[in-house]
Scaffold this motif. Structure first.
Motif, PDB file in Angstrom:
ATOM      1  N   TYR A   2     -36.838  33.323  14.869  1.00  0.00           N
ATOM      2  CA  TYR A   2     -37.991  32.838  14.059  1.00  0.00           C
ATOM      3  C   TYR A   2     -39.325  33.364  14.868  1.00  0.00           C
ATOM      4  O   TYR A   2     -40.191  33.849  14.253  1.00  0.00           O
ATOM      5  CB  TYR A   2     -37.962  31.327  14.289  1.00  0.00           C
ATOM      6  CG  TYR A   2     -39.276  30.839  13.813  1.00  0.00           C
ATOM      7  CD1 TYR A   2     -39.227  30.674  12.293  1.00  0.00           C
ATOM      8  CD2 TYR A   2     -40.120  30.001  14.014  1.00  0.00           C
ATOM      9  CE1 TYR A   2     -40.484  30.268  11.375  1.00  0.00           C
ATOM     10  CE2 TYR A   2     -41.456  29.533  13.532  1.00  0.00           C
ATOM     11  CZ  TYR A   2     -41.229  29.512  12.316  1.00  0.00           C
ATOM     12  OH  TYR A   2     -42.331  28.972  11.658  1.00  0.00           O
ATOM     13  N   MET A  41     -39.770  36.904  13.468  1.00  0.00           N
ATOM     14  CA  MET A  41     -40.544  36.894  12.055  1.00  0.00           C
ATOM     15  C   MET A  41     -41.998  36.203  12.089  1.00  0.00           C
ATOM     16  O   MET A  41     -42.964  36.997  11.623  1.00  0.00           O
ATOM     17  CB  MET A  41     -39.787  35.800  11.267  1.00  0.00           C
ATOM     18  CG  MET A  41     -38.222  36.221  10.695  1.00  0.00           C
ATOM     19  SD  MET A  41     -37.642  35.187   9.517  1.00  0.00           S
ATOM     20  CE  MET A  41     -37.336  33.638  10.494  1.00  0.00           C
ATOM     21  N   GLN A  42     -42.299  35.420  12.700  1.00  0.00           N
ATOM     22  CA  GLN A  42     -43.717  35.147  13.337  1.00  0.00           C
ATOM     23  C   GLN A  42     -44.674  36.368  13.693  1.00  0.00           C
ATOM     24  O   GLN A  42     -45.729  36.726  13.374  1.00  0.00           O
ATOM     25  CB  GLN A  42     -44.066  33.940  14.314  1.00  0.00           C
ATOM     26  CG  GLN A  42     -43.451  32.805  13.745  1.00  0.00           C
ATOM     27  CD  GLN A  42     -43.648  31.530  14.528  1.00  0.00           C
ATOM     28  OE1 GLN A  42     -43.105  31.751  15.604  1.00  0.00           O
ATOM     29  NE2 GLN A  42     -44.401  30.471  13.927  1.00  0.00           N
ATOM     30  N   THR A  59     -43.845  39.611  13.731  1.00  0.00           N
ATOM     31  CA  THR A  59     -44.189  40.630  12.678  1.00  0.00           C
ATOM     32  C   THR A  59     -44.832  40.493  11.715  1.00  0.00           C
ATOM     33  O   THR A  59     -46.033  41.024  11.181  1.00  0.00           O
ATOM     34  CB  THR A  59     -42.676  41.050  11.984  1.00  0.00           C
ATOM     35  OG1 THR A  59     -41.778  41.488  13.086  1.00  0.00           O
ATOM     36  CG2 THR A  59     -42.506  41.973  10.972  1.00  0.00           C
ATOM     37  N   GLU A  60     -44.993  39.133  10.955  1.00  0.00           N
ATOM     38  CA  GLU A  60     -45.896  38.919  10.066  1.00  0.00           C
ATOM     39  C   GLU A  60     -47.157  38.791  10.522  1.00  0.00           C
ATOM     40  O   GLU A  60     -48.135  39.325   9.730  1.00  0.00           O
ATOM     41  CB  GLU A  60     -45.340  37.577   9.325  1.00  0.00           C
ATOM     42  CG  GLU A  60     -46.423  37.160   8.155  1.00  0.00           C
ATOM     43  CD  GLU A  60     -45.578  36.302   7.079  1.00  0.00           C
ATOM     44  OE1 GLU A  60     -46.123  35.727   6.352  1.00  0.00           O
ATOM     45  OE2 GLU A  60     -44.554  35.890   7.353  1.00  0.00           O
ATOM     46  N   HIS A 109     -43.045  40.899   5.751  1.00  0.00           N
ATOM     47  CA  HIS A 109     -42.263  39.421   5.776  1.00  0.00           C
ATOM     48  C   HIS A 109     -40.932  39.623   5.722  1.00  0.00           C
ATOM     49  O   HIS A 109     -40.307  40.305   5.047  1.00  0.00           O
ATOM     50  CB  HIS A 109     -42.711  38.531   4.643  1.00  0.00           C
ATOM     51  CG  HIS A 109     -42.011  37.514   4.512  1.00  0.00           C
ATOM     52  ND1 HIS A 109     -42.574  36.377   5.324  1.00  0.00           N
ATOM     53  CD2 HIS A 109     -41.151  37.013   3.902  1.00  0.00           C
ATOM     54  CE1 HIS A 109     -41.826  35.268   5.118  1.00  0.00           C
ATOM     55  NE2 HIS A 109     -40.939  35.608   4.183  1.00  0.00           N
ATOM     56  N   LEU A 110     -40.371  39.238   7.039  1.00  0.00           N
ATOM     57  CA  LEU A 110     -38.826  39.350   7.229  1.00  0.00           C
ATOM     58  C   LEU A 110     -38.122  38.061   6.652  1.00  0.00           C
ATOM     59  O   LEU A 110     -38.454  36.662   7.501  1.00  0.00           O
ATOM     60  CB  LEU A 110     -38.414  39.605   8.538  1.00  0.00           C
ATOM     61  CG  LEU A 110     -38.880  40.837   9.004  1.00  0.00           C
ATOM     62  CD1 LEU A 110     -38.748  40.971  10.657  1.00  0.00           C
ATOM     63  CD2 LEU A 110     -38.258  41.948   8.540  1.00  0.00           C
ATOM     64  N   ALA A 135     -34.922  35.593   6.460  1.00  0.00           N
ATOM     65  CA  ALA A 135     -34.075  35.334   7.619  1.00  0.00           C
ATOM     66  C   ALA A 135     -32.713  36.258   7.346  1.00  0.00           C
ATOM     67  O   ALA A 135     -32.220  36.962   8.636  1.00  0.00           O
ATOM     68  CB  ALA A 135     -33.425  33.910   7.545  1.00  0.00           C
ATOM     69  N   LEU A 148     -33.484  39.754   8.668  1.00  0.00           N
ATOM     70  CA  LEU A 148     -33.908  39.893   9.749  1.00  0.00           C
ATOM     71  C   LEU A 148     -32.247  39.828  10.773  1.00  0.00           C
ATOM     72  O   LEU A 148     -32.180  40.766  11.529  1.00  0.00           O
ATOM     73  CB  LEU A 148     -34.865  38.705  10.525  1.00  0.00           C
ATOM     74  CG  LEU A 148     -34.847  38.920  11.834  1.00  0.00           C
ATOM     75  CD1 LEU A 148     -35.495  39.915  12.333  1.00  0.00           C
ATOM     76  CD2 LEU A 148     -35.405  37.394  12.322  1.00  0.00           C
TER      77      LEU A 148
END
Length: 106
Positions: free
Chosen positions: A27, A30-31, A33-34, A42-43, A45, A48
């Motif tokens: 998580y 993901m945060q 990267t975005e 935007h990955l 789940a 990723l």
């Protein structure tokens, strides 16, 4: 040629590796990267975790041992992963330099 040479990374892979300069869980990756890509990358789940599995298989990242099985798994770059990331930064800088130079010649 070493494993770190001659590889052009996808934007998602680049940001995943960049996010793992410091250990992070899924998580957090993901945060990061975005936020870093200003929402461009935007990955999901599934994407990723598939990428993390592939990067682990290549030896570019490793999962960190966890004392608590219920805790989210964190990952970090390996030395090879650092080499791959450094080569990509050099490659991207060279691409940008070439573009700027050609555009200035117009």
């Amino acid at each position: 040629m070493t494993m770190a040479e001659g590889i052009a990374l996808t934007e998602a892979t680049y940001y995943i590796l960049l996010s793992l300069v410091k250990p992070r869980h899924g998580y957090g990756i993901m945060q990061f990267t975005e936020a870093l890509s200003h929402g461009r990358v935007h990955l999901a789940a599934g994407t990723l975790y598939g990428a993390l599995s592939a990067l682990s298989a290549k030896g570019w990242i490793i999962p960190l041992p966890s004392e608590d099985e219920g805790r989210r798994k964190e990952y970090k770059l390996t030395e090879i992963g650092h080499q791959v990331l450094n080569r990509e930064v050099i490659r991207l800088r060279e691409l940008a330099d070439h573009g700027e130079r050609i555009l200035q010649e117009e």
